[in-house]
Design an enzyme around this catalytic site. Structure first.
Site, PDB file in Angstrom:
ATOM      1  N   GLU A 120       0.830  -1.210   0.000  1.00 27.48           N
ATOM      2  CA  GLU A 120       0.000   0.000   0.000  1.00 27.48           C
ATOM      3  C   GLU A 120       0.861   1.256   0.000  1.00 27.48           C
ATOM      4  OE1 GLU A 120      -2.913  -0.528  -1.046  1.00 27.48           O
ATOM      5  OE2 GLU A 120      -4.074   0.290   0.599  1.00 27.48           O
ATOM      6  N   THR A 168      -5.905   8.044  -4.049  1.00 23.20           N
ATOM      7  CA  THR A 168      -5.842   8.087  -2.584  1.00 23.20           C
ATOM      8  C   THR A 168      -4.969   9.254  -2.126  1.00 23.20           C
ATOM      9  OG1 THR A 168      -6.155   5.714  -2.515  1.00 23.20           O
ATOM     10  CG2 THR A 168      -5.289   6.720  -0.528  1.00 23.20           C
TER      11      THR A 168
END
Ligand code: HSE
Length: 293
Positions: A120, A168
């Site tokens: 991530e 994001t």
């Protein structure tokens, strides 16, 4: 060769920013790994053209390094990138579970969570676990610095994904740095309500607990048509509506009998705002599953 189905996930659930996550019964990525001297990555499926196949840049490359498990890797994307449905996390989770089995590393599912979270960091800059944890463990997850706790919950969900991308990184820039005490008190109350709702598989409590006065209003501004979609979903019987992860997907909790109507209402509202969208009639589901080995 090992093949793993890794589910999409919805992080935050409104009141649990960077803490709550839920595995979705659909969509999912399918990750296949095979031992090789050097790692190669091939990506097919939804949005594959936007995903780097260079192991240094792909979310899965970090997992390979952490497990010291070079492999020929194929990722069949069912989870669109930049959707708010944990696309990169699903690939990282699937790879972690598959490589752990392929190389007999013997790590538990819980131990694989921080390893997949390294992936991530490659895409969002932060090694947060609120998407990888549910994609690996399944159910509803609560992730803190002390680790992850999970519980199975039977909650029907609709996830409506508009045909726009929100990264994001961009969505984290709008998160307020501070919040008034009143808003924090409200958020804690909502988060606790949601957690009780999950433990009881009660869609009313889960929906009630999704409200969040701190982060969600800022992120909702990035999603054209959000207010109409939310209102129409409630009119159709949703018990709670919020931004899924960093967006642009919007997630609604509901009862089984209302799921189809909620999905239709959300699609119609996006259509009214001039945005194409697709709706997944989903529910809280299981974690990564080995399909073949
Ligand atoms: N908790 C993270 C966020 C999830 O909302 O930024 C994003 O994938």
């Amino acid at each position: 060769m090992v093949t793993v189905r890794a589910p999409a996930t919805s992080a935050n659930l409104g009141s649990g920013f960077d803490v709550f996550g839920a595995a979705l019964s659909r969509p999912a990525d399918v990750v296949t790994v095979e031992k090789a001297a050097e790692t190669t990555i091939e990506v097919t499926g939804v949005g594959a053209q936007y995903i780097p196949e260079d192991p240094e840049k792909n979310t899965v490359g970090a997992v390979v390094k952490a497990l010291d498990a070079p492999a020929r890797i194929h990722i069949d994307k069912g989870v669109r990138p930049a959707s708010g449905l944990g696309s990169s996390a699903a690939s990282a989770a699937g790879a972690a579970v598959a490589l752990n089995r392929l190389y007999d590393r013997g790590l538990s599912r819980e131990e694989l969570v921080p390893i997949a979270a390294e992936g991530e960091a490659v895409v969002s800059g932060v090694a947060h676990s609120d998407n990888v944890a549910p994609s690996i463990l399944g159910g509803f997850t609560v992730t803190t610095a002390e680790g992850t706790r999970s519980v199975d919950a039977a909650i029907p969900l609709v996830v409506c994904l508009p045909d726009v991308a929100v990264s994001t990184r961009d969505a984290r820039r709008v998160v307020p740095e501070t919040a008034p005490m009143d808003d924090l008190v409200e958020t804690v109350g909502n988060a606790a309500t949601l957690a009780i709702g999950m433990c009881r598989s009660d869609p009313d409590l889960v929906g009630l607990g999704m409200d969040d006065p701190v982060v969600t209003p800022e992120r909702a501004r990035l999603i054209t048509g959000y207010d109409e979609v939310r209102e129409r979903a409630f009119d159709a019987g949703a018990t709670g509506v919020t931004v899924s992860g960093a967006g642009p997907a919007v997630i609604a909790a509901c009862r089984d009998r209302d799921r189809r109507g909620v999905a239709a209402a959300m699609l119609d509202a996006f259509d009214g705002a001039g945005i194409e969208a697709r709706a997944y009639q989903s529910r809280i589901g299981r974690g990564s599953t080995i399909l073949d080995e």
